[in-house]
Design an enzyme around this catalytic site. Structure first.
Site, PDB file in Angstrom:
ATOM      1  NE  ARG A  52      -2.429   1.140   3.590  1.00 28.05           N
ATOM      2  CZ  ARG A  52      -3.121   0.996   4.717  1.00 28.05           C
ATOM      3  NH1 ARG A  52      -4.428   0.738   4.664  1.00 28.05           N
ATOM      4  NH2 ARG A  52      -2.540   1.091   5.893  1.00 28.05           N
ATOM      5  NE  ARG A 101       4.862  27.791   1.120  1.00 27.82           N
ATOM      6  CZ  ARG A 101       3.888  28.257   0.354  1.00 27.82           C
ATOM      7  NH1 ARG A 101       4.127  29.227  -0.505  1.00 27.82           N
ATOM      8  NH2 ARG A 101       2.660  27.763   0.457  1.00 27.82           N
ATOM      9  CG  HIS A 103       2.221  25.363  -4.437  1.00 30.57           C
ATOM     10  ND1 HIS A 103       2.689  26.561  -3.959  1.00 30.57           N
ATOM     11  CD2 HIS A 103       1.066  25.132  -3.778  1.00 30.57           C
ATOM     12  CE1 HIS A 103       1.857  27.036  -3.048  1.00 30.57           C
ATOM     13  NE2 HIS A 103       0.852  26.181  -2.915  1.00 30.57           N
ATOM     14  CE  LYS A 148      -2.101   4.529   6.869  1.00 34.42           C
ATOM     15  NZ  LYS A 148      -3.315   5.033   7.476  1.00 34.42           N
ATOM     16  CD  GLU A 180     -11.665   6.106   4.917  1.00 29.71           C
ATOM     17  OE1 GLU A 180     -11.114   5.025   5.164  1.00 29.71           O
ATOM     18  OE2 GLU A 180     -11.114   6.998   4.243  1.00 29.71           O
ATOM     19  CG  LEU A 204      -6.391   3.843   3.674  1.00 33.63           C
ATOM     20  CD1 LEU A 204      -5.450   4.742   2.877  1.00 33.63           C
ATOM     21  CD2 LEU A 204      -5.930   3.766   5.120  1.00 33.63           C
TER      22      LEU A 204
HETATM   23  N1  PDD Z   1      -5.182   4.940  10.070  1.00 31.51           N
HETATM   24  N2  PDD Z   1      -9.225   4.854   6.991  1.00 31.51           N
HETATM   25  C1  PDD Z   1      -8.454   5.871   7.422  1.00 31.51           C
HETATM   26  C2  PDD Z   1      -8.784   7.260   6.989  1.00 31.51           C
HETATM   27  C3  PDD Z   1      -7.363   5.605   8.271  1.00 31.51           C
HETATM   28  O1  PDD Z   1      -6.574   6.627   8.675  1.00 31.51           O
HETATM   29  C4  PDD Z   1      -7.101   4.269   8.687  1.00 31.51           C
HETATM   30  C5  PDD Z   1      -5.963   3.915   9.589  1.00 31.51           C
HETATM   31  C6  PDD Z   1      -7.947   3.251   8.215  1.00 31.51           C
HETATM   32  C7  PDD Z   1      -7.710   1.809   8.566  1.00 31.51           C
HETATM   33  O2  PDD Z   1      -6.637   1.288   7.830  1.00 31.51           O
HETATM   34  P1  PDD Z   1      -5.748   0.084   8.382  1.00 31.51           P
HETATM   35  O3  PDD Z   1      -6.688  -1.013   8.718  1.00 31.51           O
HETATM   36  O4  PDD Z   1      -4.885  -0.257   7.236  1.00 31.51           O
HETATM   37  O5  PDD Z   1      -5.007   0.591   9.587  1.00 31.51           O
HETATM   38  C8  PDD Z   1      -8.986   3.579   7.358  1.00 31.51           C
HETATM   39  C9  PDD Z   1      -3.975   4.721  10.810  1.00 31.51           C
HETATM   40  C10 PDD Z   1      -4.043   3.677  11.847  1.00 31.51           C
HETATM   41  C11 PDD Z   1      -3.444   6.065  11.290  1.00 31.51           C
HETATM   42  O6  PDD Z   1      -3.569   7.012  10.523  1.00 31.51           O
HETATM   43  O7  PDD Z   1      -2.883   6.153  12.382  1.00 31.51           O
END
Ligand code: PDD
Length: 290
Positions: A52, A101, A103, A148, A180, A204
């Site tokens: 990922r 700086r 973008h 992420k 989510e 995510l």
């Molecule tokens: N976050 N959705 C979002 C927006 C998240 O930030 C996370 C996890 C999840 C769950 O994903 P996973 O099962 O792969 O941890 C879903 C982590 C834990 C964080 O930002 O600390």
């Protein structure tokens, strides 16, 4: 504390580790990250997390500074050396520093990569036994929530809404559909069927989400991956949140109203949650035994 930080190829103490104020991660949130749970010093679903990470890097057009084997080596070394048996390992890769700086990306990019270990704080038993409270909000984030990225301001504001209301999580809806949580994946149980929103650019692709669906399939729990409406979420029999650090937790109130229409539900964790939690712990134990 003997926590080690791995910064740009060097193992350092947290006091020694320094990043430039001109780093694009600092100035623009121009970076990606991963959070990997480690149980009894064994990283859980490490390759999935690293895959990922690669998808997130590809999504922001940033070359991976390390190969898969190298990352596995770093994480394995850190999880062996950190002082806690159960850890949460954080990886971040940014597009590095720039001279002025701007973008637009620098022509010569020197990424900043950092790995650090923290003690794993699994939720207290009371949250699992009594369930947690959540609020809901409109999903105000951008349209690439499948990446992420470290640009987490919207997630932070949304999580803070929950905290300000004395709750644990904020459940997000976009255009009448469940996406989510602010930092978790959300599942609905309705009439004995587990419902999971389809993974697309609005959420995510959670690693824990995948584990939960695999466990549902393995144990014959009926489940559907499909669009889940806000109305279905609000009339759910059970609502769960899950993530690498929270594992899976039952949400028993949403916006102050008890979740669940079954007799005697009155805001307590449901029977399907109890099964899933047990399957999750059993699965973790088998993985940890190797
Ligand atoms: N976050 N959705 C979002 C927006 C998240 O930030 C996370 C996890 C999840 C769950 O994903 P996973 O099962 O792969 O941890 C879903 C982590 C834990 C964080 O930002 O600390």
């Amino acid at each position: 504390m003997t926590a080690h930080v791995f910064l740009n190829g060097q193992w350092l103490s947290p006091d020694e580790a320094r990043v430039s104020v001109m780093d694009r991660g600092f100035l623009f949130g121009d970076g990606v990250y991963e959070v990997i749970p480690v149980y009894s010093r064994r990283p859980f679903r490490l390759e999935q997390h690293l895959r990922r990470l690669q998808t997130s890097l590809d999504g922001i057009q940033l070359a991976n500074p390390h190969g898969m084997k190298e990352w596995i080596g770093f994480v394995t070394q850190l999880s062996a050396e950190a002082e806690w048996e159960d850890q949460s390992i954080y990886i971040q890769v940014t597009r590095g520093p720039m001279a002025l700086r701007n973008h637009a990306f620098p022509t010569q990019v020197t990424p900043t990569s950092v790995i650090l270990a923290e003690p794993m704080n699994t939720p207290p038993a009371s949250q699992r036994e009594q369930g947690i409270a959540a609020v809901s909000a409109a999903d105000i984030r951008w349209l690439r929530c499948d990446l992420k990225t470290t640009s987490l301001l919207a997630n932070c504001l949304l999580r803070q809404m929950a905290v300000a209301a004395g709750c644990i999580e904020t459940v997000l809806f976009r255009d009448g559909f469940l996406t989510e949580g602010s930092a978790s994946s959300i599942f609905v149980v309705k009439d004995g069927v587990l419902l999971a929103p389809i993974q697309n650019h609005l959420m995510l692709p959670g690693i824990t989400y995948d584990v939960i669906l695999e466990l549902a399939a393995r144990h014959g729990l009926p489940h559907q991956v499909r669009d889940v409406t806000e109305a279905e979420t609000r009339s759910a029999d059970e609502l769960w949140m899950c993530s690498s650090t929270k594992e899976v937790l039952p949400i028993v109130t949403l916006d102050g109203r008890a979740v669940g229409s079954r007799v005697g539900a009155d805001g307590t964790p449901g029977p399907v949650f109890a099964k899933m939690y047990a399957w999750y712990q059993e699965f973790k134990a088998t993985v940890m035994r190797g």
